[in-house]
Design an enzyme around this catalytic site. Structure first.
Site, PDB file in Angstrom:
ATOM      1  N   GLU A  69       1.067  -1.189   0.059  1.00  0.00           N
ATOM      2  CA  GLU A  69      -0.035  -0.041   0.112  1.00  0.00           C
ATOM      3  C   GLU A  69       1.057   1.289   0.025  1.00  0.00           C
ATOM      4  OE1 GLU A  69      -3.097   1.626  -0.580  1.00  0.00           O
ATOM      5  OE2 GLU A  69      -3.736  -0.181   0.250  1.00  0.00           O
ATOM      6  N   GLU A  76       1.371   6.564  -6.786  1.00  0.00           N
ATOM      7  CA  GLU A  76       0.495   7.593  -7.276  1.00  0.00           C
ATOM      8  C   GLU A  76       0.904   8.821  -7.520  1.00  0.00           C
ATOM      9  OE1 GLU A  76      -3.438   4.968  -5.775  1.00  0.00           O
ATOM     10  OE2 GLU A  76      -2.722   6.750  -4.593  1.00  0.00           O
ATOM     11  N   TYR A  87      -4.819  14.090 -17.750  1.00  0.00           N
ATOM     12  CA  TYR A  87      -5.194  12.628 -18.213  1.00  0.00           C
ATOM     13  C   TYR A  87      -4.133  11.944 -19.119  1.00  0.00           C
ATOM     14  CZ  TYR A  87      -7.706   8.412 -19.485  1.00  0.00           C
ATOM     15  OH  TYR A  87      -8.142   7.078 -19.836  1.00  0.00           O
ATOM     16  N   HIS A  88      -3.631  10.885 -18.970  1.00  0.00           N
ATOM     17  CA  HIS A  88      -2.576  10.128 -19.781  1.00  0.00           C
ATOM     18  C   HIS A  88      -2.789   8.642 -19.626  1.00  0.00           C
ATOM     19  CE1 HIS A  88       0.844   9.376 -21.703  1.00  0.00           C
ATOM     20  NE2 HIS A  88       1.198  10.437 -21.720  1.00  0.00           N
ATOM     21  N   LYS A  95      -1.024   3.360 -12.814  1.00  0.00           N
ATOM     22  CA  LYS A  95      -1.899   3.391 -11.352  1.00  0.00           C
ATOM     23  C   LYS A  95      -2.596   2.194 -11.203  1.00  0.00           C
ATOM     24  CE  LYS A  95      -2.078   8.349 -10.385  1.00  0.00           C
ATOM     25  NZ  LYS A  95      -3.164   9.365  -9.780  1.00  0.00           N
ATOM     26  N   ASP A  96      -3.203   1.746 -12.053  1.00  0.00           N
ATOM     27  CA  ASP A  96      -4.165   0.403 -12.363  1.00  0.00           C
ATOM     28  C   ASP A  96      -3.229  -0.606 -11.881  1.00  0.00           C
ATOM     29  OD1 ASP A  96      -6.189   2.051 -12.881  1.00  0.00           O
ATOM     30  OD2 ASP A  96      -6.526   1.259 -15.127  1.00  0.00           O
TER      31      ASP A  96
END
Ligand code: ATP
Length: 128
Positions: A69, A76, A87-88, A95-96
Site C-alpha cells: 500500500e 500514485e 489525463y494520460h 496506477k491501475d
C-alpha cells in the site's frame, strides 16, 4: 566517513521512512482500513491462540499488504508529479497496475486469514 556520520545518516533515513508511513496513514483511506483489519486479526490471533506458523503467516501478510500500500501511494504520487494530474493513458496503466498489486496481496491475505480462522470459528460455533 566517521562512524557517527554513518550512524547519523541511518537515523535520518529511518526518520524519513517513518514520516512517509505517518503521512500515508494520515491521507490514504485504504491504509487506514488495512490498519484496522490488522488490529482485528491480531486480537483474533490471541483469542483463538493461533500457533507459531499461523502467526508467521499473518505477520508476513500484514507486512506485505501495508508495504504494498505504501509503494502504491508512492507510485500514485510519482505519476501525479510526472503528468501534473493531466489525463494520460500511461498514467492510467501505471496506477491501475499498482492498485492491482495491492489487490493481489490483499486477496492472498484474506485467503490465508480464512484458512487460519474459519476452522477455528466453525469449531467454536458447532463443537463447543
Ligand atoms: N493522470 C491520470 N491519467 C489517467 N488515469 C488516471 C490518472 N490519475 C488517475 N487515473 C485513474 O483513476 C484511478 C484512481 O486514481 P487515483 O490517483 O485517484 O487513485 P486513488 O483513487 O487515490 O487510489 P487509491 O484509492 O488506491 O488511493 C487510477 O487507477 C486510474 O485508472
Amino acid at each position: 566517513m566517521a562512524f557517527h556520520e554513518g550512524n547519523n545518516k541511518f537515523t535520518k533515513s529511518v526518520y524519513h521512512a517513518v514520516q512517509g508511513i505517518i503521512e500515508t496513514v494520515k491521507v490514504e483511506r485504504n491504509i487506514k482500513i488495512h490498519m484496522i483489519i490488522t488490529a482485528l486479526v491480531i486480537i483474533a490471533g490471541f483469542l483463538f491462540k493461533i500457533n507459531l506458523v499461523e502467526w508467521l503467516s499473518i505477520v508476513i501478510c500484514i507486512g506485505l499488504v501495508i508495504g504494498m500500500e505504501l509503494l502504491n501511494t508512492s507510485i500514485e504520487h510519482t505519476v501525479d508529479l510526472a503528468c501534473q494530474k493531466e489525463y494520460h493513458q500511461l498514467a492510467k496503466k501505471a496506477k491501475d497496475a499498482s492498485a492491482g498489486a495491492v489487490l493481489v496481496v490483499a486477496t492472498m491475505s484474506v485467503v490465508i486469514g480464512m484458512i487460519i480462522f474459519i476452522p477455528k470459528i466453525w469449531k467454536l460455533i458447532f463443537i463447543n
